[in-house]
Scaffold this active site. Structure first.
Site, PDB file in Angstrom:
ATOM      1  N   ARG A  27       0.815  -1.219   0.000  1.00 15.92           N
ATOM      2  CA  ARG A  27       0.000   0.000   0.000  1.00 15.92           C
ATOM      3  C   ARG A  27       0.849   1.269   0.000  1.00 15.92           C
ATOM      4  O   ARG A  27       0.325   2.364  -0.210  1.00 15.92           O
ATOM      5  CB  ARG A  27      -0.945  -0.020   1.202  1.00 15.92           C
ATOM      6  CG  ARG A  27      -2.035  -1.076   1.090  1.00 15.92           C
ATOM      7  CD  ARG A  27      -2.783  -1.262   2.390  1.00 15.92           C
ATOM      8  NE  ARG A  27      -3.426  -0.031   2.830  1.00 15.92           N
ATOM      9  CZ  ARG A  27      -3.992   0.115   4.020  1.00 15.92           C
ATOM     10  NH1 ARG A  27      -3.969  -0.890   4.889  1.00 15.92           N
ATOM     11  NH2 ARG A  27      -4.551   1.260   4.357  1.00 15.92           N
ATOM     12  N   MET A  28       2.161   1.132   0.198  1.00 15.47           N
ATOM     13  CA  MET A  28       3.040   2.298   0.113  1.00 15.47           C
ATOM     14  C   MET A  28       3.248   2.717  -1.346  1.00 15.47           C
ATOM     15  O   MET A  28       3.752   3.804  -1.615  1.00 15.47           O
ATOM     16  CB  MET A  28       4.400   1.997   0.748  1.00 15.47           C
ATOM     17  CG  MET A  28       4.359   1.621   2.225  1.00 15.47           C
ATOM     18  SD  MET A  28       3.838   2.942   3.318  1.00 15.47           S
ATOM     19  CE  MET A  28       5.317   3.959   3.412  1.00 15.47           C
TER      20      MET A  28
END
Length: 252
Positions: A27-28
């Site tokens: 999700r980064m």
């Protein structure tokens, strides 16, 4: 001499710190391992290591996986650090299982997350103090959030003891209404880890081995919960937006 040795909270010869740092952090939206993203000009993992060193542990075990060579390269060398490889990210319980050969009996094992960078020495000192005062065999840090979405919920038997932890994806409607959440920071007797980690199964919504399930094999009277009202310290990072917001709030 550190504050913690001066206060006599733990003998440095019986503390091992494990830092979980194997995940990619999808999700980064970055190829950089999540724990290498910086906060206050320092990789998140390095911040956790530096705080751990104030406890004067016997050893620090860092569980690596995704781009492990890069993680090892970017972190300052220290002769008490040992890297443990988790080949497949099959959950926190599996990560601790990879550390079993490095854990010795008659120790206390402090488990931290490499993506929870603001945990402080003072909070860990208070946590350790409560653990010792209550003669606990297993303890964790919790906090209360107005929006606990995504976090494991704390199910208590009374004011200090833990019945179980229910992960968000496995929680029923009543459990989802609980605002006290698990920080992912634990202090557990090493013999319990050695004996009980192999008993954890992966029959859950994510098909992973949850470290939290170790509490299913511990008598509730032997547990302790340390609740902190400083949610910043135990905030985990999953997105770049969360990282930016946490750094901004911390520095205000």
């Amino acid at each position: 001499m550190t504050y913690f040795l001066e206060e006599g909270l733990l003998n440095k010869n019986n503390l091992t710190v494990i830092i979980l740092a194997a995940g990619k952090g999808t999700r980064m939206q970055s190829d950089l391992p999540k724990v290498l993203h910086t906060i206050n000009n320092k990789p998140m993992l390095q911040a956790v290591i530096d705080t751990s060193l104030t406890l004067a542990p016997k050893k620090i075990l860092i569980v690596v996986g995704y781009k492990k060579e890069l993680v090892i390269e970017k972190i300052k060398r220290n002769n008490i650090i040992t890297y443990v490889n988790q080949k497949e990210q099959k959950g926190t319980g599996d990560a601790i299982k990879q550390c079993l050969k490095e854990i010795e009996p008659k120790e206390n094992v402090l488990i931290l997350s490499g993506d929870v960078p603001l945990i402080s020495s003072s909070t860990l000192g208070n946590f350790i103090h409560e653990y010792k005062k209550n003669k606990s065999n297993a303890s964790l840090i919790s906090t209360n959030l107005s929006d606990p979405s995504g976090y494991g919920r704390i199910i208590r038997t009374n004011k200090i003891n833990l019945l179980k932890i229910v992960e968000h994806k496995d929680a029923n409607k009543k459990e989802l209404d609980i605002t006290e959440i698990n920080s992912g920071i634990y202090l557990i007797k090493s013999q319990i880890i050695i004996d009980k980690i192999p008993l954890i199964k992966s029959n859950n919504a994510q098909g992973e081995y949850y470290l939290t399930d170790i509490f299913n094999f511990i008598n509730v009277e032997e547990t302790n919960i340390y609740n902190t009202n400083n949610h910043l310290e135990i905030s985990g990072i999953n997105t770049l937006e969360q990282l930016e917001a946490l750094e901004k709030e911390h520095n205000e």
